[in-house]
Design an enzyme around this catalytic site. Sequence first.
Site, PDB file in Angstrom:
ATOM      1  CB  SER A 135     -16.162 -13.213 -25.453  1.00  0.00           C
ATOM      2  OG  SER A 135     -16.663 -13.085 -27.025  1.00  0.00           O
ATOM      3  CD  GLU A 137     -15.025 -11.946 -31.658  1.00  0.00           C
ATOM      4  OE1 GLU A 137     -13.836 -12.172 -32.137  1.00  0.00           O
ATOM      5  OE2 GLU A 137     -15.793 -11.491 -32.366  1.00  0.00           O
ATOM      6  CE1 TYR A 159     -12.287  -9.407 -25.031  1.00  0.00           C
ATOM      7  CE2 TYR A 159     -13.465 -10.653 -26.869  1.00  0.00           C
ATOM      8  CZ  TYR A 159     -13.562 -10.155 -25.630  1.00  0.00           C
ATOM      9  OH  TYR A 159     -14.541 -10.036 -24.891  1.00  0.00           O
TER      10      TYR A 159
HETATM   11  P1  NAP Z   1     -16.358  -2.642 -21.615  1.00  0.00           P
HETATM   12  O1  NAP Z   1     -17.643  -1.811 -21.710  1.00  0.00           O
HETATM   13  O2  NAP Z   1     -15.474  -2.479 -22.610  1.00  0.00           O
HETATM   14  O3  NAP Z   1     -15.946  -2.433 -20.301  1.00  0.00           O
HETATM   15  C1  NAP Z   1     -14.726  -2.927 -19.731  1.00  0.00           C
HETATM   16  C2  NAP Z   1     -14.526  -2.745 -18.306  1.00  0.00           C
HETATM   17  O4  NAP Z   1     -13.332  -3.295 -17.792  1.00  0.00           O
HETATM   18  C3  NAP Z   1     -14.578  -1.313 -17.919  1.00  0.00           C
HETATM   19  O5  NAP Z   1     -15.062  -0.964 -16.736  1.00  0.00           O
HETATM   20  C4  NAP Z   1     -13.020  -1.127 -17.945  1.00  0.00           C
HETATM   21  O6  NAP Z   1     -12.673  -0.205 -17.188  1.00  0.00           O
HETATM   22  C5  NAP Z   1     -12.367  -2.436 -17.143  1.00  0.00           C
HETATM   23  N1  NAP Z   1     -10.979  -2.683 -17.282  1.00  0.00           N
HETATM   24  C6  NAP Z   1     -10.309  -2.620 -18.452  1.00  0.00           C
HETATM   25  N2  NAP Z   1      -9.074  -2.886 -18.167  1.00  0.00           N
HETATM   26  C7  NAP Z   1      -8.937  -3.000 -17.083  1.00  0.00           C
HETATM   27  C8  NAP Z   1      -8.039  -3.501 -15.862  1.00  0.00           C
HETATM   28  N3  NAP Z   1      -6.762  -3.538 -16.551  1.00  0.00           N
HETATM   29  N4  NAP Z   1      -8.417  -3.642 -14.603  1.00  0.00           N
HETATM   30  C9  NAP Z   1      -9.503  -3.279 -14.113  1.00  0.00           C
HETATM   31  N5  NAP Z   1     -10.593  -3.085 -15.025  1.00  0.00           N
HETATM   32  C10 NAP Z   1     -10.284  -2.925 -16.199  1.00  0.00           C
HETATM   33  O7  NAP Z   1     -16.970  -4.140 -21.951  1.00  0.00           O
HETATM   34  P2  NAP Z   1     -18.515  -4.679 -21.574  1.00  0.00           P
HETATM   35  O8  NAP Z   1     -19.141  -4.544 -23.066  1.00  0.00           O
HETATM   36  O9  NAP Z   1     -19.113  -3.933 -20.581  1.00  0.00           O
HETATM   37  O10 NAP Z   1     -18.350  -6.221 -21.530  1.00  0.00           O
HETATM   38  C11 NAP Z   1     -17.908  -6.572 -20.122  1.00  0.00           C
HETATM   39  C12 NAP Z   1     -17.257  -7.824 -20.222  1.00  0.00           C
HETATM   40  O11 NAP Z   1     -17.922  -8.915 -20.930  1.00  0.00           O
HETATM   41  C13 NAP Z   1     -15.825  -7.815 -20.626  1.00  0.00           C
HETATM   42  O12 NAP Z   1     -15.029  -8.883 -20.123  1.00  0.00           O
HETATM   43  C14 NAP Z   1     -16.035  -8.402 -22.318  1.00  0.00           C
HETATM   44  O13 NAP Z   1     -14.621  -8.696 -22.920  1.00  0.00           O
HETATM   45  C15 NAP Z   1     -17.078  -9.253 -22.136  1.00  0.00           C
HETATM   46  N6  NAP Z   1     -17.883  -9.466 -23.265  1.00  0.00           N
HETATM   47  C16 NAP Z   1     -18.713  -8.275 -23.869  1.00  0.00           C
HETATM   48  C17 NAP Z   1     -19.485  -8.801 -24.692  1.00  0.00           C
HETATM   49  C18 NAP Z   1     -20.410  -7.515 -25.530  1.00  0.00           C
HETATM   50  O14 NAP Z   1     -20.838  -7.680 -26.640  1.00  0.00           O
HETATM   51  N7  NAP Z   1     -20.577  -6.395 -24.740  1.00  0.00           N
HETATM   52  C19 NAP Z   1     -19.623  -9.922 -25.187  1.00  0.00           C
HETATM   53  C20 NAP Z   1     -19.117 -11.051 -24.716  1.00  0.00           C
HETATM   54  C21 NAP Z   1     -18.334 -10.966 -23.647  1.00  0.00           C
HETATM   55  P3  NAP Z   1     -12.602   1.710 -17.635  1.00  0.00           P
HETATM   56  O15 NAP Z   1     -14.124   2.099 -17.854  1.00  0.00           O
HETATM   57  O16 NAP Z   1     -11.571   2.259 -16.862  1.00  0.00           O
HETATM   58  O17 NAP Z   1     -11.924   1.529 -19.067  1.00  0.00           O
HETATM   59  O1  F7E Z   2     -17.228  -5.515 -34.318  1.00  0.00           O
HETATM   60  C1  F7E Z   2     -17.123  -5.242 -38.061  1.00  0.00           C
HETATM   61  C2  F7E Z   2     -15.992  -5.773 -37.269  1.00  0.00           C
HETATM   62  O2  F7E Z   2     -15.842  -4.261 -32.576  1.00  0.00           O
HETATM   63  C3  F7E Z   2     -18.117  -6.155 -34.855  1.00  0.00           C
HETATM   64  C4  F7E Z   2     -16.781  -6.977 -28.055  1.00  0.00           C
HETATM   65  O3  F7E Z   2     -17.791  -6.659 -27.234  1.00  0.00           O
HETATM   66  O4  F7E Z   2     -18.183  -8.485 -29.184  1.00  0.00           O
HETATM   67  C5  F7E Z   2     -17.460  -7.495 -29.320  1.00  0.00           C
HETATM   68  O5  F7E Z   2     -16.599  -7.731 -30.525  1.00  0.00           O
HETATM   69  C6  F7E Z   2     -18.152  -6.473 -36.407  1.00  0.00           C
HETATM   70  C7  F7E Z   2     -16.526  -6.787 -36.665  1.00  0.00           C
HETATM   71  O6  F7E Z   2     -17.371  -6.009 -31.963  1.00  0.00           O
HETATM   72  C8  F7E Z   2     -15.906  -1.720 -38.156  1.00  0.00           C
HETATM   73  O7  F7E Z   2     -14.772  -6.285 -38.531  1.00  0.00           O
HETATM   74  C9  F7E Z   2     -16.636  -3.081 -39.513  1.00  0.00           C
HETATM   75  O8  F7E Z   2     -16.821  -7.786 -37.621  1.00  0.00           O
HETATM   76  O9  F7E Z   2     -18.416  -3.973 -32.784  1.00  0.00           O
HETATM   77  P1  F7E Z   2     -17.284  -4.951 -32.921  1.00  0.00           P
HETATM   78  P2  F7E Z   2     -16.670  -7.634 -32.026  1.00  0.00           P
HETATM   79  O10 F7E Z   2     -15.492  -7.693 -32.516  1.00  0.00           O
HETATM   80  O11 F7E Z   2     -17.815  -8.531 -32.403  1.00  0.00           O
HETATM   81  C10 F7E Z   2     -17.860  -9.566 -28.613  1.00  0.00           C
HETATM   82  C11 F7E Z   2     -18.745 -10.839 -28.302  1.00  0.00           C
HETATM   83  C12 F7E Z   2     -16.783  -9.384 -27.500  1.00  0.00           C
HETATM   84  O12 F7E Z   2     -16.598 -10.351 -26.599  1.00  0.00           O
HETATM   85  C13 F7E Z   2     -16.029  -8.222 -27.467  1.00  0.00           C
HETATM   86  O13 F7E Z   2     -15.498  -7.771 -26.368  1.00  0.00           O
HETATM   87  O14 F7E Z   2     -18.105  -5.160 -37.132  1.00  0.00           O
HETATM   88  N1  F7E Z   2     -16.548  -3.860 -38.315  1.00  0.00           N
HETATM   89  N2  F7E Z   2     -16.275  -1.863 -39.369  1.00  0.00           N
HETATM   90  C14 F7E Z   2     -16.270  -2.829 -37.342  1.00  0.00           C
HETATM   91  N3  F7E Z   2     -16.059  -2.876 -36.183  1.00  0.00           N
HETATM   92  C15 F7E Z   2     -15.429  -1.671 -35.292  1.00  0.00           C
HETATM   93  N4  F7E Z   2     -15.252  -1.884 -34.084  1.00  0.00           N
HETATM   94  N5  F7E Z   2     -15.131  -0.757 -35.978  1.00  0.00           N
HETATM   95  C16 F7E Z   2     -15.548  -0.493 -37.329  1.00  0.00           C
HETATM   96  O15 F7E Z   2     -15.172   0.547 -38.027  1.00  0.00           O
END
Ligand code: NAP
Ligand code: F7E
Length: 338
Positions: A135, A137, A159
């Site tokens: 990520s 992050e 995280y």
């Molecule tokens: P997501 O929608 O939150 O999906 C997370 C998945 O992990 C779900 O299938 C969840 O199952 C499963 N999970 C959670 N805890 C688990 C556990 N203890 N054992 C087995 N499975 C578990 O995340 P996503 O947005 O698809 O992201 C996919 C991956 O990319 C994650 O690793 C995330 O951290 C990473 N990532 C995401 C982003 C982004 O912007 N989306 C960016 C960079 C990296 P349930 O459905 O049962 O909750």
């Molecule tokens: O927040 C601000 C918050 O939770 C984005 C995950 O997929 O991307 C994701 O992480 C921004 C932050 O995503 C609210 O403070 C304001 O600055 O949508 P987010 P994230 O934290 O960037 C990365 C790449 C991952 O890897 C993670 O798994 O938005 N923000 N107001 C808020 N965020 C949330 N959630 N809710 C609010 O009300």
Amino acid sequence: MAKVALLTGVTGQDGSYLAELLLSKGYEVHGVVRRSSSFATGRIDHLRRGYGTNGSRLQLHYGDLGDATGLRRIIEQVRPDEVYNLAAQSHVRISFDQPEYTADVVGLGALRLLEAIRDHNVRHKRSVRFYQAGSSEMFGKAVELPQRETTPFHPRSPYACAKCYAHWQTVNYREAYGLYATNGILFNHESPRRGENFVTRKITRSATRIKLGLQDKLLLGNLQARRDWGFAGDYVEAMWLMMQQPQADDYVIATGEHHSVQEFLELAFDRVGLDWRKYVEADERYLRPAEVDVLMGDASKARRVLGWQPKVNFSQLVNMMVDADLELAERELRTLGR
Ligand code: NAP
Ligand code: F7E
């Protein structure tokens, strides 16, 4: 013989798009699902109902990233060619409430899979490939902009710290044991399937519900944070491409643009003809103990080596999400008989 893929996190946003992509490429796809008291398979049900020829090639297995024995058993049964580790407690704000659990699932979970694959490879003389969902992050506090593969990490949440651990273990297994282990360092990617408590989806869901009179207000935290937002469908293609290279490596996947939460709000509310200022209120519950102010990636390595580039731009992404949520809100309205 069809290639076999095993996906953790198959029920999540990315898992559902990647399963679709792999099925369309003729893979036999297996997914790990964790037990819950209600079904969590909403994003992949369309793949399991046997539409087209795909249905029978998606098989689910109960497992959890906290349970190494179960993961090992699944790998022995499935004998995958490619393992995509997408499972995570992926919410940054919630990781401050559950740091230990997040470290276990995100950090040690990756290690459990790497160990299982390492042993499986030796026992069966195989070379299973491993993808780690890294990520942006991990870059956290901006030491340079745009961030690229060589930018030092400065994680700002439990995280992000856990993702750094998983990243370095993936590199370590590549160097120590010759595993084909690749890190995708993906910047934020969104879609109509995004979880409803991430900011983009929270905004599109609320804007459309407010439009139809189903909701009055939208409570948000920091509107000034800037993110490099892309479309999840584009990003899972990059995951697959990374796993098809002659050598495993690490890649940044991003659009190269950054926008503020406020810009996202403006576009989303504009799309439904509303002024966001009338509906949005600040709520400090959504602030984080340490914020990541700005993320923007340089994906030139992915462009050069993988031939990857994003197809959906920022405004197309906002419109796609708003339009899908408007349909959802209309269905909700009909269910209420209004
Ligand atoms: P997501 O929608 O939150 O999906 C997370 C998945 O992990 C779900 O299938 C969840 O199952 C499963 N999970 C959670 N805890 C688990 C556990 N203890 N054992 C087995 N499975 C578990 O995340 P996503 O947005 O698809 O992201 C996919 C991956 O990319 C994650 O690793 C995330 O951290 C990473 N990532 C995401 C982003 C982004 O912007 N989306 C960016 C960079 C990296 P349930 O459905 O049962 O909750
Ligand atoms: O927040 C601000 C918050 O939770 C984005 C995950 O997929 O991307 C994701 O992480 C921004 C932050 O995503 C609210 O403070 C304001 O600055 O949508 P987010 P994230 O934290 O960037 C990365 C790449 C991952 O890897 C993670 O798994 O938005 N923000 N107001 C808020 N965020 C949330 N959630 N809710 C609010 O009300």
